[in-house]
Write an enzyme that holds these catalytic residues in place. Structure first.
Site, PDB file in Angstrom:
ATOM      1  N   LYS A  78       1.017  -0.873   0.198  1.00 12.15           N
ATOM      2  CA  LYS A  78       0.466   0.231  -0.023  1.00 12.15           C
ATOM      3  C   LYS A  78       1.229   1.046   0.037  1.00 12.15           C
ATOM      4  O   LYS A  78       0.575   1.986  -1.116  1.00 12.15           O
ATOM      5  CB  LYS A  78      -0.766  -0.115   1.281  1.00 12.15           C
ATOM      6  N   ASP A 121       3.490   0.578  11.799  1.00 11.39           N
ATOM      7  CA  ASP A 121       2.095  -0.007  11.200  1.00 11.39           C
ATOM      8  C   ASP A 121       2.243  -1.400  11.891  1.00 11.39           C
ATOM      9  O   ASP A 121       1.280  -2.166  11.835  1.00 11.39           O
ATOM     10  CB  ASP A 121       2.294  -0.383   9.914  1.00 11.39           C
TER      11      ASP A 121
HETATM   12  C1  EPZ Z   1       3.699   6.483   6.069  1.00  7.34           C
HETATM   13  O1  EPZ Z   1       3.290   7.910   6.595  1.00  7.34           O
HETATM   14  C2  EPZ Z   1       3.097   6.033   6.153  1.00  7.34           C
HETATM   15  N1  EPZ Z   1       1.847   6.335   5.058  1.00  7.34           N
HETATM   16  C3  EPZ Z   1       2.430   5.093   7.440  1.00  7.34           C
HETATM   17  O2  EPZ Z   1       1.530   3.763   7.460  1.00  7.34           O
HETATM   18  C4  EPZ Z   1       3.683   5.490   8.620  1.00  7.34           C
HETATM   19  O3  EPZ Z   1       3.266   4.911  10.214  1.00  7.34           O
HETATM   20  C5  EPZ Z   1       3.811   6.179   8.311  1.00  7.34           C
HETATM   21  O4  EPZ Z   1       4.978   6.490   6.981  1.00  7.34           O
HETATM   22  C6  EPZ Z   1       6.040   6.624   9.162  1.00  7.34           C
HETATM   23  O5  EPZ Z   1       6.197   4.893   8.298  1.00  7.34           O
HETATM   24  C7  EPZ Z   1       2.256   5.960   3.225  1.00  7.34           C
HETATM   25  O6  EPZ Z   1       3.441   5.616   3.627  1.00  7.34           O
HETATM   26  C8  EPZ Z   1       0.848   6.294   3.221  1.00  7.34           C
HETATM   27  P1  EPZ Z   1       5.414  10.374   8.433  1.00  7.34           P
HETATM   28  P2  EPZ Z   1       3.734   9.660   7.152  1.00  7.34           P
HETATM   29  O7  EPZ Z   1       5.826  11.841   7.798  1.00  7.34           O
HETATM   30  O8  EPZ Z   1       4.537   9.947   5.852  1.00  7.34           O
HETATM   31  C9  EPZ Z   1       5.800  13.518  11.758  1.00  7.34           C
HETATM   32  C10 EPZ Z   1       0.258   2.553   7.226  1.00  7.34           C
HETATM   33  O9  EPZ Z   1      -0.447   1.912   8.612  1.00  7.34           O
HETATM   34  N2  EPZ Z   1       5.579  14.626  11.036  1.00  7.34           N
HETATM   35  O10 EPZ Z   1       7.301   9.715   8.462  1.00  7.34           O
HETATM   36  O11 EPZ Z   1       2.413  10.414   6.967  1.00  7.34           O
HETATM   37  C11 EPZ Z   1       4.387  12.443  12.147  1.00  7.34           C
HETATM   38  O12 EPZ Z   1       3.220  13.424  13.021  1.00  7.34           O
HETATM   39  C12 EPZ Z   1      -0.064   4.460   7.382  1.00  7.34           C
HETATM   40  O13 EPZ Z   1       0.182   2.190   6.042  1.00  7.34           O
HETATM   41  C13 EPZ Z   1       5.737  15.905  11.362  1.00  7.34           C
HETATM   42  O14 EPZ Z   1       5.916  16.213  12.450  1.00  7.34           O
HETATM   43  O15 EPZ Z   1       4.156   9.691   8.608  1.00  7.34           O
HETATM   44  C14 EPZ Z   1       4.961  11.641  12.928  1.00  7.34           C
HETATM   45  O16 EPZ Z   1       5.351  11.785  14.421  1.00  7.34           O
HETATM   46  C15 EPZ Z   1       0.059   5.152   8.592  1.00  7.34           C
HETATM   47  N3  EPZ Z   1       5.434  16.820  10.125  1.00  7.34           N
HETATM   48  C16 EPZ Z   1       6.354  10.876  12.303  1.00  7.34           C
HETATM   49  O17 EPZ Z   1       6.685  12.453  11.387  1.00  7.34           O
HETATM   50  C17 EPZ Z   1       5.245  16.439   8.610  1.00  7.34           C
HETATM   51  O18 EPZ Z   1       5.955  17.460   8.188  1.00  7.34           O
HETATM   52  C18 EPZ Z   1       6.290  10.891  11.245  1.00  7.34           C
HETATM   53  O19 EPZ Z   1       5.284  10.717  10.098  1.00  7.34           O
HETATM   54  C19 EPZ Z   1       4.877  15.417   8.469  1.00  7.34           C
HETATM   55  C20 EPZ Z   1       5.394  14.341   9.710  1.00  7.34           C
END
Ligand code: EPZ
Length: 419
Positions: free
Chosen positions: A25, A308
Site C-alpha cells: 500500500k 505500523d
Molecule cells: C507514512 O506515513 C506511512 N503512510 C504510514 O503508514 C507510516 O506509519 C509512516 O509513514 C511512518 O513509517 C504512507 O506511506 C501512505 P511520516 P507519513 O511523515 O508519511 C511527523 C499505515 O498504517 N511529521 O514519516 O504520514 C508525524 O506526525 C500508515 O500504513 C511531522 O511532524 O509518516 C509522525 O510523528 C500509517 N510533520 C512522524 O513525523 C510532517 O510534516 C512520522 O510521520 C510530517 C510528519
C-alpha cells in the site's frame, strides 16, 4: 459497514500453507502520485486491490488522469492535467492525498488541496512538507482549511528535514523531479518505498540518487516518459500475518517477502520463540503457538521496529507468557486498539506512549470495533487466537490496507468471513 467474523472452536486453528504477499500500500500510493509527473502511460504491476489505492486512483482521475485496473495490473495515463485542485471530499478520504502536491506542482506549477487534517492515529501535521516547499520557492497560502501553492518560480535547494518523514521525503522528491537544478534532501526517510520511488522516477527519465540512505539527490528533468514497474511486496501485511503464525502456531511460507525489510520484527518473533528462515524472496515461519513475552518493543524510523506493526504486535503480547512493554514513538494515538483488546480479556496498562501487556493464557471472542487500519488488523489477530466468536465492526478500516484478509486467513486454516 463491513464486519469480519472469526469463529474459532475452543482451540484456535494452527495456520498452515503459503501466502503470496500482496503489493505494498505504502509503495503503490506514491507511485500513483508520481504517475502524474508524465503525460505518457504508466503501468503498475502487483498493485494491491485495496481501498486506499482505489481512493488514490480516484484523486489521480480527478486531476485529469485515466486509469484501468486488470487484476493487479493498473494502467495510468494523464495526457493533460486539467485540474490542479484536490477536492476536500477526496482529500478527506485519504491523508496520502497530500503526497500528490509535489507531483501536481512539478507539472502544473500550482496546486490546491484541503488540509488533510489528523486521522485515527494522530495529528499527522504536514509542516515538514510545507517548510521544504517554501525553501524551494513555493509560495503557500494555508488558511480556511485550504493549502494553495504557487510553484511558478521554484529552484533547487538543500533541504534538511527535522525528522526523516516518509511523506515529506516523497513529496519533495516529486517536486524536485520537475524543478531545475539539483535538490538535496538531508535526513531523508530510508524506507524501501523511497527506493522504489527513486527507481520509478528514474524509469520515467528522471535523475534521483541516494534513496535508502539519509541523503537523497534529485536533478530536475524537463519532461518524463513512460514506465512499467512492479510494486514491491507489502512488508507490513507480511509482518501482520507472520505475527498471526507466532500467535496461533503452525508453519507458513510468505512468497515474495524479502526478510531484509523485516529485520526488527524477525528478531522479536524469534525472541518470542518462532523459528524463522528469512530469504530475499520468501520467509518461512514456524511456531508452537505458545509465544514468550519479549520484554520490550519500541517503534522507530526504518529499519527500526515499524510503527505500523505496533498494534499487531500488541495482539501477540496479549497472549504471550509474561509482560511486554510497548513504546510508540512515532504517532501519538496509536493505542486505541488496546481498549478493544481488553473486551477480549487482555490485561493492559497504558500511560502516554507506553503500554504494558501481561499475557493471559486465552482471550475470549467478543464484539469489537476497528478504530484504524492497523488496530483493526490487531483485533483480527486476537480473534484468531480467542476462544469462541469475534465480530469486528468497522471492517472498512481493515480493507484500506489488507487485500481480502478473510480469504488469506481461511486458506491457512482459520475461519474468517466478511459480511
Ligand atoms: C507514512 O506515513 C506511512 N503512510 C504510514 O503508514 C507510516 O506509519 C509512516 O509513514 C511512518 O513509517 C504512507 O506511506 C501512505 P511520516 P507519513 O511523515 O508519511 C511527523 C499505515 O498504517 N511529521 O514519516 O504520514 C508525524 O506526525 C500508515 O500504513 C511531522 O511532524 O509518516 C509522525 O510523528 C500509517 N510533520 C512522524 O513525523 C510532517 O510534516 C512520522 O510521520 C510530517 C510528519
Amino acid at each position: 459497514m463491513s464486519k469480519y467474523i472469526i469463529a474459532n472452536g475452543d482451540k484456535p486453528a494452527a495456520l498452515k500453507g503459503k501466502v503470496k504477499v500482496q503489493g505494498s500500500k505504502n509503495g503503490a500510493l506514491p507511485l500513483i502520485a508520481a504517475a502524474a509527473l508524465t503525460d505518457r502511460e504508466v503501468v503498475l504491476n502487483n498493485c494491491p486491490d485495496i481501498l486506499d489505492v482505489e481512493n488514490m486512483l480516484r484523486i489521480y482521475a480527478s486531476l485529469g488522469g485515466n486509469y484501468e485496473r486488470r487484476g493487479h495490473e493498473v494502467r495510468l495515463k494523464m495526457e493533460y492535467m486539467n485540474s490542479h485542485e484536490i477536492a476536500s471530499s477526496l482529500a478527506g478520504e485519504l491523508r496520502s492525498s497530500v503526497f500528490m502536491l509535489g507531483a501536481i506542482l512539478s507539472r502544473a506549477k500550482k496546486a490546491a488541496v484541503a488540509y488533510p487534517g489528523g486521522c485515527d492515529i494522530g495529528l499527522r501535521p504536514i509542516d515538514l512538507h510545507l517548510k521544504a516547499f517554501r525553501e524551494m520557492g513555493v509560495r503557500i497560502r494555508d488558511r480556511y482549511g485550504y493549502i494553495q501553492c504557487d510553484a511558478s518560480n521554484t529552484s533547487a535547494a538543500e533541504i534538511d528535514l527535522d525528522y526523516p518523514s516518509v511523506g515529506a521525503t516523497e513529496n519533495i522528491m516529486m517536486l524536485a523531479a520537475g524543478t531545475k537544478g539539483t535538490t538535496t534532501i538531508k535526513n531523508a526517510a530510508g524506507e524501501p518505498e523511497i527506493i522504489a520511488l527513486q527507481e520509478f522516477i528514474n524509469a520515467l527519465g528522471g535523475s534521483v540518487s541516494g534513496a535508502g540512505s539519509s541523503v537523497v539527490r534529485v536533478k530536475g528533468t524537463e519532461d518524463f516518459g513512460s514506465a512499467t514497474v512492479d510494486v514491491d511486496f507489502d512488508r507490513i501485511v507480511a509482518g501482520t500475518y507472520m505475527i498471526a503464525v507466532a500467535m496461533c502456531g503452525g508453519e507458513v511460507i510468505f512468497e515474495g517477502a524479502d526478510g531484509g525489510q523485516l529485520t526488527a520484527l524477525i528478531s522479536k518473533l524469534k525472541a518470542a520463540g518462532a523459528e524463522i528462515d528469512a530469504g530475499q524472496k520468501a520467509i518461512k515461519i514456524a511456531s508452537d503457538g505458545l509465544p514468550r513475552a519479549v520484554g520490550s518493543v519500541e517503534t522507530g524510523a526504518y529499519p527500526g521496529f515499524p510503527t505500523d506493526l505496533q498494534a499487531p504486535f500488541g495482539a501477540l503480547a496479549a497472549v504471550s507468557s509474561g509482560s511486554t512493554v510497548i513504546v510508540e514513538n512515532i504517532f501519538e494515538t496509536r493505542f486505541k486498539y488496546l481498549a478493544e483488546l481488553t473486551k477480549m480479556g487482555a490485561s493492559v496498562k497504558v500511560k502516554d506512549r507506553v503500554a504494558v501487556l501481561t499475557g493471559t493464557g486465552r482471550l475470549t471472542g467478543a464484539s469489537v470495533k476497528a478504530m484504524d487500519l492497523r488496530g483493526g488488523a490487531a483485533l483480527m489477530l486476537a480473534g484468531l487466537k480467542a476462544e469462541g466468536v469475534t465480530v469486528i465492526e468497522n471492517g472498512r478500516h481493515i480493507m484500506r490496507g489488507y487485500e481480502a484478509p478473510e480469504e488469506v486467513l481461511s486458506a491457512l486454516g482459520a475461519s474468517v468471513t466478511k459480511v
